[in-house]
Design a protein around this motif. Structure first.
Motif, PDB file in Angstrom:
ATOM      1  N   PHE A  20       0.816  -1.217   0.000  1.00  0.00           N
ATOM      2  CA  PHE A  20       0.000   0.000   0.000  1.00  0.00           C
ATOM      3  C   PHE A  20       0.853   1.272   0.000  1.00  0.00           C
ATOM      4  O   PHE A  20       0.626   2.187  -0.775  1.00  0.00           O
ATOM      5  CB  PHE A  20      -0.946   0.010   1.205  1.00  0.00           C
ATOM      6  CG  PHE A  20      -1.906   1.163   1.181  1.00  0.00           C
ATOM      7  CD1 PHE A  20      -3.042   1.104   0.388  1.00  0.00           C
ATOM      8  CD2 PHE A  20      -1.663   2.313   1.914  1.00  0.00           C
ATOM      9  CE1 PHE A  20      -3.933   2.180   0.339  1.00  0.00           C
ATOM     10  CE2 PHE A  20      -2.532   3.388   1.871  1.00  0.00           C
ATOM     11  CZ  PHE A  20      -3.669   3.317   1.075  1.00  0.00           C
ATOM     12  N   ASP A  21       1.810   1.356   0.911  1.00  0.00           N
ATOM     13  CA  ASP A  21       2.712   2.508   0.965  1.00  0.00           C
ATOM     14  C   ASP A  21       4.044   2.109   0.354  1.00  0.00           C
ATOM     15  O   ASP A  21       4.594   1.060   0.699  1.00  0.00           O
ATOM     16  CB  ASP A  21       2.923   2.956   2.417  1.00  0.00           C
ATOM     17  CG  ASP A  21       1.647   3.450   3.063  1.00  0.00           C
ATOM     18  OD1 ASP A  21       1.071   4.426   2.563  1.00  0.00           O
ATOM     19  OD2 ASP A  21       1.218   2.835   4.060  1.00  0.00           O
ATOM     20  N   TYR A  22       4.557   2.952  -0.531  1.00  0.00           N
ATOM     21  CA  TYR A  22       5.817   2.598  -1.179  1.00  0.00           C
ATOM     22  C   TYR A  22       6.604   3.869  -1.493  1.00  0.00           C
ATOM     23  O   TYR A  22       6.060   4.974  -1.512  1.00  0.00           O
ATOM     24  CB  TYR A  22       5.587   1.775  -2.439  1.00  0.00           C
ATOM     25  CG  TYR A  22       4.678   2.401  -3.473  1.00  0.00           C
ATOM     26  CD1 TYR A  22       5.192   2.992  -4.626  1.00  0.00           C
ATOM     27  CD2 TYR A  22       3.286   2.380  -3.322  1.00  0.00           C
ATOM     28  CE1 TYR A  22       4.361   3.552  -5.581  1.00  0.00           C
ATOM     29  CE2 TYR A  22       2.454   2.945  -4.272  1.00  0.00           C
ATOM     30  CZ  TYR A  22       2.990   3.526  -5.402  1.00  0.00           C
ATOM     31  OH  TYR A  22       2.163   4.093  -6.346  1.00  0.00           O
ATOM     32  N   SER A  23       7.910   3.705  -1.717  1.00  0.00           N
ATOM     33  CA  SER A  23       8.772   4.865  -1.945  1.00  0.00           C
ATOM     34  C   SER A  23       9.653   4.729  -3.176  1.00  0.00           C
ATOM     35  O   SER A  23      10.246   5.717  -3.609  1.00  0.00           O
ATOM     36  CB  SER A  23       9.666   5.102  -0.723  1.00  0.00           C
ATOM     37  OG  SER A  23      10.471   3.968  -0.458  1.00  0.00           O
ATOM     38  N   GLU A  24       9.751   3.542  -3.753  1.00  0.00           N
ATOM     39  CA  GLU A  24      10.609   3.348  -4.917  1.00  0.00           C
ATOM     40  C   GLU A  24       9.936   2.467  -5.963  1.00  0.00           C
ATOM     41  O   GLU A  24       9.303   1.465  -5.621  1.00  0.00           O
ATOM     42  CB  GLU A  24      11.945   2.704  -4.513  1.00  0.00           C
ATOM     43  CG  GLU A  24      12.816   3.582  -3.628  1.00  0.00           C
ATOM     44  CD  GLU A  24      14.173   2.948  -3.366  1.00  0.00           C
ATOM     45  OE1 GLU A  24      14.358   1.761  -3.698  1.00  0.00           O
ATOM     46  OE2 GLU A  24      15.059   3.645  -2.831  1.00  0.00           O
ATOM     47  N   VAL A  25      10.076   2.871  -7.228  1.00  0.00           N
ATOM     48  CA  VAL A  25       9.573   2.088  -8.354  1.00  0.00           C
ATOM     49  C   VAL A  25      10.680   2.027  -9.395  1.00  0.00           C
ATOM     50  O   VAL A  25      11.327   3.040  -9.684  1.00  0.00           O
ATOM     51  CB  VAL A  25       8.303   2.715  -8.970  1.00  0.00           C
ATOM     52  CG1 VAL A  25       7.803   1.876 -10.149  1.00  0.00           C
ATOM     53  CG2 VAL A  25       7.215   2.877  -7.920  1.00  0.00           C
TER      54      VAL A  25
END
Length: 349
Positions: free
Chosen positions: A231-236
């Motif tokens: 749900f919460d993420y910081s890198e793609v």
């Protein structure tokens, strides 16, 4: 909680790509990664590790039943693999059965564990040994470091025991080394406890203990960890995770990062699934070795695989050659002459 049967909603576009390259030649393809606002399924690896010493005689059947219940409950994740290990004193085997996708009590090795005090695994002695403490550190270290964890997977060790842990037979497997191994391999440690001594040892290396019979709570914890990480993420980013080599080299440059910023091959920012987000990457494929090379390129969110693209490249001598324009013209002239000859022949007849 993950919903059984949930499908992967995130995507990478194009979903497949094929091309022909000479050795040293490169092609760059724009990839669009879409991270949806819906929770998705994920790649999940689970290893079950059992204390098989004599003091578990009254609990081992219940532990095996709990493991099978957990395995069944996690089946709805969609992309699950499972295996098992065990420990006694002084013997242990942290990867008795390595990860596989069949996911049954037999295929995972759960049903191999001893019953009625025989202290055997699949018919072989597990070394019942003296009770309290057991070589749990050695087994968990081996499970963390030698399991064939899949790239980008959510990784879990679920262990069952009733005794405290001690340093392994070679003197190196201890609380510190296990903690390092779990961290380095990004493994979550959970356990079903049949004694407070086991709980203390497990929590001492960063694990979370659940009381005997709390399989529903443990399954909920695994599901929460998986969905929470989604749900919460910081890198793609986009990565083939080395699958293209040695035939095809793959490099990535981030082009656009939704509300975040691009840093090299990665889109970075404070993201969540309250809305659908798109990210763009330029992926460059370079022919490295002759032959036909098929592999997967993945969209990764915080290191976890959320979507997969199938790639296929023919490099060097195996590539499909395109006729030169002069050759095409000569072929066309020959075909026209053949058509004219056939028409004249028909008129004469």
């Amino acid at each position: 909680m993950l919903v059984p049967g949930m499908v992967l909603a995130d995507s990478i576009d194009p979903a497949s790509y094929s091309d022909s390259l000479d050795v040293g030649e490169s092609v760059t393809v724009r990839k669009t990664v879409t991270v949806t606002e819906e929770a998705t399924s994920s790649v999940v690896d689970v290893m079950f590790v059992f204390d098989i010493t004599g003091s578990m005689g009254g609990e081992i059947s219940a532990a095996k039943s709990s493991a099978n219940d957990i395995l069944s409950s996690l089946g709805g994740l969609g992309n699950l693999q499972s295996g098992s290990g065990w420990y006694g004193d002084p013997l242990h085997d942290g990867t008795h059965v390595d990860l596989n996708a069949t996911n049954t009590g037999d295929s995972s090795g759960i049903n191999d564990m001893w019953d009625s005090g025989s202290c055997t695994v699949a018919g072989a002695s597990g070394g019942c040994g003296g009770d309290f403490p057991e070589v749990g550190y050695a087994a968990l270290y081996e499970t963390a470091t030698e399991t064939s964890w899949r790239p980008g997977s959510n990784r879990f060790i679920v262990t069952f025991g009733d005794a405290s842990f001690k340093t392994g037979p070679d003197g190196t497997d201890n609380a510190s080394s296990v903690q390092t191994a779990l961290t380095d391999n990004n493994v979550n440690l959970l356990g079903i406890s049949y004694d407070s001594a086991f709980t203390t040892s497990l929590e001492g290396i960063g694990g979370t203990a659940f009381a005997a019979g709390s399989t529903t709570d443990l399954v909920g914890a695994i599901s929460s960890l998986v969905t929470g990480s989604l749900f919460d993420y910081s890198e793609v980013t986009v990565d083939d995770l080395g699958a293209g080599m040695p035939g095809v080299g793959v490099s990535v440059a981030c082009v656009s990062a939704d509300i975040g910023t691009c840093s090299g091959d990665t889109a970075t920012g404070v993201y969540d699934r309250t809305t659908e987000r798109t990210f763009e990457f330029d992926v460059t494929f370079t022919g490295m070795a002759e032959g036909t090379h098929s592999f997967d390129t993945h969209a990764l969110v915080d290191g976890g695989i959320v979507a997969t693209e199938a790639d296929r490249f023919i490099v060097g001598e195996g590539s499909v050659s395109v006729p030169e324009p002069s050759s095409v013209a000569l072929l066309g002239t020959a075909l026209l002459s053949l058509v004219g000859f056939r028409r004249r022949k028909c008129r004469r007849s």
